[in-house]
Design a protein around this motif. Structure first.
Motif: not given
Lengths: 97, 254
Positions: A72-75, A78-79, A81-85
């Protein structure tokens, strides 16, 4: 009957390699109080010029996530990707990115 | 530098070199036997600091002597009566309380001495002091903290560290033993007058012992003679262990 633990309390040691850098976890020491923990950390973890500043924290003061919470914390990240600059072009000449 | 002054300086450097070498060896005997892992490493660090100081003093003594003797020649190829270390340093480790009390009493002395040597008229001695003072400042913090903890700790720790103090006290005056040549060195401002160091030493020791709720031993018989080569039976055993290898295999390298 469980054997009584006669060791001093555990302290986590965080070390800053040089001014401005983040403190990184170096390890842990046993000590009766903060002052002794600081000296023990200095003696055990700075013998090879590893640091210029030390934090010691009582291990029982650290609140940690548990293995059961991993899903619940980290999965959910996973999907996303738009959070990466990575969708931006970095202008030429910009340093330290 | 005239011969009298030269010989006085060699004597003084051998004293400091031998004292730090012998104490460093004693402390190194704790390696692998410390009460806890952290303290084991702390004592090994201190032993290495003292060994480092010894090397600087012995090297300089050999250079002034001018007969080609190196730090190793001086450390490994002199016998008991030529060693000039203060007697307090050759005393066996005993228990942890004894080791720490010995360490504290010596370190207060070393601290005030190095502090004074920072302004020596001899450049080489100044540079040794500049390096040593940082190490010794930490040694003082470390041993003082232990004296306070044990003195002001449990009934048992208080008793052990008070016993240690009572038993080692007869060797403290030997730290301030002077040789005739010292006066020449003091006149040239190469070293401080030992009386200044002694009064600072006593002031620091008294204030820490008071805080540790320990009782300063009454004045009594004082054993002296380290700088004159008059040692107890323990030094021979230290040297046998320290010097075995280079004596059994002369010139060996690894």
């Amino acid at each position: 009957m469980a054997e009584q633990d006669t060791q001093w309390p555990l302290w986590e040691v965080f070390m800053q390699s040089k001014s401005g850098q983040p403190y990184k976890h170096a390890g842990s020491v046993h000590a009766a109080d903060g002052e002794m923990a600081l000296e023990n950390a200095r003696d055990v973890y700075t013998r090879r010029n590893e640091g210029t500043s030390i934090w010691v924290v009582p291990a029982n003061a650290i609140v940690a996530s548990t293995p059961e919470e991993v899903g619940s914390f980290f999965d959910p990240a996973n999907d996303k990707v738009y959070r990466h600059p990575t969708f931006y072009d970095v202008p030429e000449g910009v340093k330290y990115l | 530098m005239n011969d009298n002054l030269k010989n006085a300086l060699i004597d003084y450097l051998l004293w400091l070199g031998d004292t730090t070498l012998v104490l460093g060896h004693r402390i190194s005997e704790w390696c692998g036997h410390g009460p806890i892992l952290e303290e084991d490493i702390a004592m090994t660090n201190i032993a290495l600091d003292l060994l480092g100081e010894a090397r600087l003093y012995l090297t300089y003594a050999g250079e002034i002597e001018g007969k080609g003797r190196t730090e190793d020649d001086l450390a490994y190829l002199r016998d008991v009566m030529d060693y000039k270390n203060s007697l307090i340093c050759e005393q066996p480790n005993g228990d942890f309380a004894f080791t720490m009390m010995r360490q504290f009493l010596f370190t207060v002395f070393n601290y005030h001495l190095q502090e004074a040597l920072l302004t020596s008229s001899d450049e080489r001695i100044r540079s040794i002091a500049e390096k040593a003072i940082k190490e010794v400042t930490y040694h003082l913090r470390h041993s003082k903290d232990w004296v306070l903890r044990m003195g002001d700790g449990t009934e048992e720790s208080h008793m052990k560290v008070q016993d240690a103090l009572n038993n080692i006290w007869m060797f403290v005056d030997d730290l301030f033993l002077t040789l005739p040549g010292d006066k020449l060195l003091v006149d040239e401002k190469i070293v401080p007058a030992i009386t200044t160091i002694k009064s600072k030493w006593l002031e620091t020791v008294k204030s820490v012992l008071e805080e540790a709720t320990l009782k300063l031993p009454a004045d009594g018989f004082m054993m002296k003679g380290g700088r004159q080569g008059k040692h107890g039976e323990h030094l021979g055993f230290i040297l046998a262990e320290l010097q075995y290898l280079p004596r059994a295999y002369p010139g060996t390298k690894w």
